[in-house]
Write a protein that holds these residues in place. Structure first.
Motif, PDB file in Angstrom:
ATOM      1  N   THR A   1      -0.313  -8.288  13.193  1.00  0.00           N
ATOM      2  CA  THR A   1      -0.403  -6.852  12.909  1.00  0.00           C
ATOM      3  C   THR A   1      -1.221  -6.613  11.650  1.00  0.00           C
ATOM      4  O   THR A   1      -1.020  -7.269  10.623  1.00  0.00           O
ATOM      5  N   LEU A   2      -2.130  -5.659  11.743  1.00  0.00           N
ATOM      6  CA  LEU A   2      -3.008  -5.309  10.627  1.00  0.00           C
ATOM      7  C   LEU A   2      -2.710  -3.872  10.200  1.00  0.00           C
ATOM      8  O   LEU A   2      -2.435  -3.021  11.041  1.00  0.00           O
ATOM      9  N   VAL A   3      -2.770  -3.607   8.895  1.00  0.00           N
ATOM     10  CA  VAL A   3      -2.624  -2.238   8.389  1.00  0.00           C
ATOM     11  C   VAL A   3      -4.011  -1.721   8.002  1.00  0.00           C
ATOM     12  O   VAL A   3      -4.798  -2.462   7.404  1.00  0.00           O
ATOM     13  N   VAL A   4      -4.321  -0.489   8.378  1.00  0.00           N
ATOM     14  CA  VAL A   4      -5.631   0.074   8.034  1.00  0.00           C
ATOM     15  C   VAL A   4      -5.454   1.486   7.485  1.00  0.00           C
ATOM     16  O   VAL A   4      -4.702   2.292   8.032  1.00  0.00           O
ATOM     17  N   GLY A   5      -6.125   1.766   6.384  1.00  0.00           N
ATOM     18  CA  GLY A   5      -6.092   3.121   5.833  1.00  0.00           C
ATOM     19  C   GLY A   5      -7.010   3.198   4.637  1.00  0.00           C
ATOM     20  O   GLY A   5      -7.455   2.175   4.105  1.00  0.00           O
ATOM     21  N   GLY A   6      -7.278   4.420   4.210  1.00  0.00           N
ATOM     22  CA  GLY A   6      -8.194   4.579   3.087  1.00  0.00           C
ATOM     23  C   GLY A   6      -7.903   5.826   2.289  1.00  0.00           C
ATOM     24  O   GLY A   6      -6.939   6.556   2.565  1.00  0.00           O
ATOM     25  N   ASP A   7      -8.763   6.070   1.300  1.00  0.00           N
ATOM     26  CA  ASP A   7      -8.515   7.170   0.364  1.00  0.00           C
ATOM     27  C   ASP A   7      -9.082   8.501   0.849  1.00  0.00           C
ATOM     28  O   ASP A   7      -9.055   9.483   0.118  1.00  0.00           O
TER      29      ASP A   7
ATOM     30  N   ALA B   1       3.463  -7.004   7.927  1.00  0.00           N
ATOM     31  CA  ALA B   1       2.150  -7.146   8.565  1.00  0.00           C
ATOM     32  C   ALA B   1       1.451  -8.401   8.055  1.00  0.00           C
ATOM     33  O   ALA B   1       1.803  -8.961   7.023  1.00  0.00           O
ATOM     34  N   PHE B   2       0.436  -8.816   8.806  1.00  0.00           N
ATOM     35  CA  PHE B   2      -0.333 -10.000   8.449  1.00  0.00           C
ATOM     36  C   PHE B   2      -1.237  -9.701   7.255  1.00  0.00           C
ATOM     37  O   PHE B   2      -1.475 -10.546   6.392  1.00  0.00           O
ATOM     38  N   GLY B   3      -1.737  -8.480   7.199  1.00  0.00           N
ATOM     39  CA  GLY B   3      -2.629  -8.091   6.106  1.00  0.00           C
ATOM     40  C   GLY B   3      -3.095  -6.663   6.311  1.00  0.00           C
ATOM     41  O   GLY B   3      -2.564  -5.952   7.175  1.00  0.00           O
ATOM     42  N   GLY B   4      -4.067  -6.253   5.521  1.00  0.00           N
ATOM     43  CA  GLY B   4      -4.541  -4.886   5.660  1.00  0.00           C
ATOM     44  C   GLY B   4      -5.985  -4.735   5.215  1.00  0.00           C
ATOM     45  O   GLY B   4      -6.483  -5.513   4.395  1.00  0.00           O
ATOM     46  N   VAL B   5      -6.643  -3.736   5.783  1.00  0.00           N
ATOM     47  CA  VAL B   5      -7.993  -3.396   5.339  1.00  0.00           C
ATOM     48  C   VAL B   5      -7.903  -2.032   4.669  1.00  0.00           C
ATOM     49  O   VAL B   5      -7.454  -1.060   5.283  1.00  0.00           O
ATOM     50  N   VAL B   6      -8.278  -1.986   3.392  1.00  0.00           N
ATOM     51  CA  VAL B   6      -8.175  -0.753   2.614  1.00  0.00           C
ATOM     52  C   VAL B   6      -9.586  -0.235   2.345  1.00  0.00           C
ATOM     53  O   VAL B   6     -10.443  -0.965   1.849  1.00  0.00           O
ATOM     54  N   LEU B   7      -9.789   1.026   2.702  1.00  0.00           N
ATOM     55  CA  LEU B   7     -11.110   1.619   2.557  1.00  0.00           C
ATOM     56  C   LEU B   7     -11.118   2.528   1.342  1.00  0.00           C
ATOM     57  O   LEU B   7     -10.490   3.589   1.344  1.00  0.00           O
ATOM     58  N   SER B   8     -11.798   2.098   0.313  1.00  0.00           N
ATOM     59  CA  SER B   8     -11.828   2.895  -0.904  1.00  0.00           C
ATOM     60  C   SER B   8     -12.879   2.372  -1.856  1.00  0.00           C
ATOM     61  O   SER B   8     -13.160   1.182  -1.904  1.00  0.00           O
ATOM     62  N   ALA B   9     -13.475   3.297  -2.608  1.00  0.00           N
ATOM     63  CA  ALA B   9     -14.274   2.881  -3.759  1.00  0.00           C
ATOM     64  C   ALA B   9     -13.577   3.428  -4.999  1.00  0.00           C
ATOM     65  O   ALA B   9     -14.206   3.673  -6.029  1.00  0.00           O
TER      66      ALA B   9
ATOM     67  N   ILE C   1     -14.651  -1.284   0.767  1.00  0.00           N
ATOM     68  CA  ILE C   1     -13.711  -1.915   1.695  1.00  0.00           C
ATOM     69  C   ILE C   1     -13.169  -3.195   1.064  1.00  0.00           C
ATOM     70  O   ILE C   1     -13.897  -3.927   0.422  1.00  0.00           O
ATOM     71  N   LYS C   2     -11.866  -3.412   1.228  1.00  0.00           N
ATOM     72  CA  LYS C   2     -11.323  -4.673   0.744  1.00  0.00           C
ATOM     73  C   LYS C   2     -10.201  -5.132   1.663  1.00  0.00           C
ATOM     74  O   LYS C   2      -9.636  -4.338   2.419  1.00  0.00           O
ATOM     75  N   TYR C   3      -9.903  -6.417   1.549  1.00  0.00           N
ATOM     76  CA  TYR C   3      -8.861  -7.003   2.379  1.00  0.00           C
ATOM     77  C   TYR C   3      -7.664  -7.381   1.513  1.00  0.00           C
ATOM     78  O   TYR C   3      -7.825  -7.968   0.449  1.00  0.00           O
ATOM     79  N   ASN C   4      -6.469  -7.009   1.965  1.00  0.00           N
ATOM     80  CA  ASN C   4      -5.223  -7.406   1.296  1.00  0.00           C
ATOM     81  C   ASN C   4      -4.430  -8.328   2.209  1.00  0.00           C
ATOM     82  O   ASN C   4      -4.375  -8.111   3.418  1.00  0.00           O
ATOM     83  N   GLY C   5      -3.803  -9.316   1.616  1.00  0.00           N
ATOM     84  CA  GLY C   5      -3.100 -10.331   2.399  1.00  0.00           C
ATOM     85  C   GLY C   5      -1.657  -9.995   2.712  1.00  0.00           C
ATOM     86  O   GLY C   5      -1.179  -8.870   2.466  1.00  0.00           O
TER      87      GLY C   5
END
Ligand code: VG1
Ligand code: CO
Length: 543
Positions: free
Chosen positions: A51-57, A103-111, A124-128
């Protein structure tokens, strides 16, 4: 249907201090986002069925990027993606969701604090699995992968409805759109004395003002401060996230949070003011006409931590980034707990938090956090302060002044020179490096150099070594100047000069910071030949 698309490596996809940040136009180039996302996934061999988490600012391009990432996740073997409603997850909320839902990790969309909009920045960055930013070895592996990538996998399924809470499906992968705030708000309630904060906010003689800077924290702050804690409607200003943050820099400091500063330093100032940044992980805390430096904020929270239920058992240790002032070190010494100095960037705190060596962490760049998640957390810091204020029934200023009396005051300031020519900035750092061996023992004005080095860090948990993390020049009285180049900018180079002076004498705790630091600032500028090398007379931003 899963498709394999042929691609070519694209230059410059090396993540910086906090992920890959570039102008939106760069991200919108053909295959740019796809190449980087595939490079991330290729470095996660265990992702199958997870499972992946995805979201951004919520900045410009957030929604489009999320649809691409969902389609690539479906084609890369993920079983499920949890995505924040409307594509919104603050950085600390994303960390919270990854941990809480296993979750296995997440993709966070932000600058983060960088401006947004079609002509500005995206990231974009990856969190474990621990909810924290990928460590250096992993981000370097992703970069290496981006230089050899030849194809990526993507589904040709239709877009997901990001606004509809609940389960949907994409090419056999489950997509659950979740409430962006609920998990996070629940966690905050376990850490702080909401009853006491509620009583304070409804007592009628305590007023607060929170500036969300048109960024992601707006809905979180409204739900928690105005909703759960009963602060009056309107407490949260600039509370609706905008794709371009209203055209401003969503960076909570005295320069960019000017709407708030005007109120908190104005004639009808509230008792407490706070702001947070683009992705909700930074905080600025103010009392009535009184600014709390982020370094002091970390020290004060450490000294008062047991007042909050989540930290009532005490702290195992504190950690701060190298350029952050040494105020927290004095608290740690008094408490007899561990104190760690790490390179700049939250990714270096993860192993200390996981190993329970540190409970609180902080950076001078308006970042504070704890082991509740694995990111810094703006609204958490605000709630922590409110908890301390509710318990102590004193003003922000009184608490900080008493802290200085007990521990001494670390006068502190950072001078930034933004968008400097990259070659000039690299030359400046090389010139500083060359001088290092000659500096110890040297007298510079009223100061004598006790050490001079290029900061290198050995992680005490996994023994990984990170070198060249900033030039430090320390003086015999404990004062310091530090130089480093930013790893989050998207235009030329940004030179940061950090200046710190320790003053134990309470009679001297009421001075102007820039005046107190004037001689050290001159020393720093001379050592680095700032004017001749950058062509700049003045810093762009002083915090
Ligand atoms: C800056 C800050 C650093 C912070 C980083 C990410 O990095 O100095 O302390 O961790 O931004 O913060 P740099 O390399 O530009 O100095 V955020 O809120 O932009 O994710
Ligand atoms: Co941020």
């Amino acid at each position: 249907m899963r498709k394999l698309i042929v691609t070519e490596p694209i230059e410059g996809q090396r993540p910086g201090t906090s992920g890959l940040r570039k102008k939106v136009a760069v991200f919108r180039q053909a295959n740019y986002l796809e190449n980087f996302v595939q490079s991330i996934f290729d470095c996660l061999p265990d992702r199958q069925g997870s499972t992946l988490v995805v979201g951004g600012d919520g900045r410009f391009y957030n929604r489009q990027a999320i649809q691409v990432i969902l389609k690539m996740a479906a084609a890369n073997g993920f079983a499920k993606v949890l995505v924040g409603q409307g594509g919104i997850l603050s950085t600390p909320a994303a960390s919270c969701v990854i941990r809480k839902r296993g979750a296995f990790g997440g993709v966070v969309l932000s600058a983060s604090h960088n401006p947004g909009g079609p002509d500005n920045d995206f990231g974009i960055k990856y969190n474990g699995t621990n909810g924290g930013p990928a460590p250096e070895q992993l981000t370097e592996a992703m970069f290496a992968r981006s230089r050899e990538i030849r194809e990526y996998a993507i589904s040709d399924a239709a877009d997901i409805d990001l606004d509809q809470i609940g389960m949907q499906s994409m090419d056999g992968m489950a997509v659950e759109v979740i409430d962006s705030i609920a998990d996070y708000a629940e966690l905050m309630e376990t850490l702080f004395d909401f009853g006491a904060i509620k009583a304070l906010l409804s007592s009628g003689n305590f007023r607060i003002c929170f500036d969300a800077m048109h960024a992601v924290t707006g809905p979180y702050a409204k739900a928690i401060l105005e909703g759960i804690l009963g602060a009056p409607a309107g407490t949260v200003m600039n509370g609706v996230p905008l794709e371009d943050f209203g055209g401003g820099h969503p960076d909570p400091n005295l320069v960019y949070a000017h709407d708030l500063v005007e109120i908190v330093f104005g004639p009808d100032a509230p008792d407490f003011g706070a702001a947070s940044d683009g992705d909700g992980d930074r905080n600025m805390v103010l009392g009535q006409r009184f600014f709390v430096t982020p370094s002091d904020s970390l020290a004060v929270l450490a000294a008062n931590a047991t007042l909050a239920p989540g930290y009532a058992k005490g702290l195992t240790g504190v950690a701060r980034s190298m350029p952050t002032s040494q105020a927290a070190d004095r608290v740690a010494a008094k408490l007899g707990i561990g104190c760690y100095e790490t390179p700049t960037g939250w990714k270096f705190f993860g192993s200390l938090l996981d190993a329970d060596k540190a409970t609180l962490c902080g950076e001078e760049s308006f970042g504070t956090g704890s082991n509740h998640v694995r990111e810094k957390d703006g609204l958490w810091a605000v709630l922590f302060w409110l908890n301390v204020l509710a318990a102590r029934k004193e003003s922000v200023e009184a608490i900080v002044r008493e802290h200085w009396k007990t521990y001494g005051r670390n006068y502190y300031s950072r001078h930034d020179y933004e968008a400097v020519d990259s070659d000039a900035a690299n030359g400046l750092v090389a010139h500083l490096r060359d001088q290092l061996p000659t500096l110890p023992g040297k007298k510079l004005g009223a100061y004598e150099v006790s050490y001079a080095d290029d900061f290198s860090y050995t992680d005490p948990v996994d023994n990984s070594v990170t070198t060249k993390q900033g030039i430090r020049v320390g003086f015999t009285d404990g004062s310091r100047v530090v130089f480093r180049l930013s790893g989050t900018g998207t235009e030329g180079a940004t030179l940061r000069i950090y200046v710190e002076k320790y003053e134990p004498d309470p009679a001297k705790h009421d001075q102007d910071t820039q005046a107190m630091l004037a001689e050290l600032i001159t020393i720093a500028n001379t050592l680095a030949e700032v004017k001749t090398r950058t062509g700049r007379e003045q810093p762009t931003v002083i915090t």
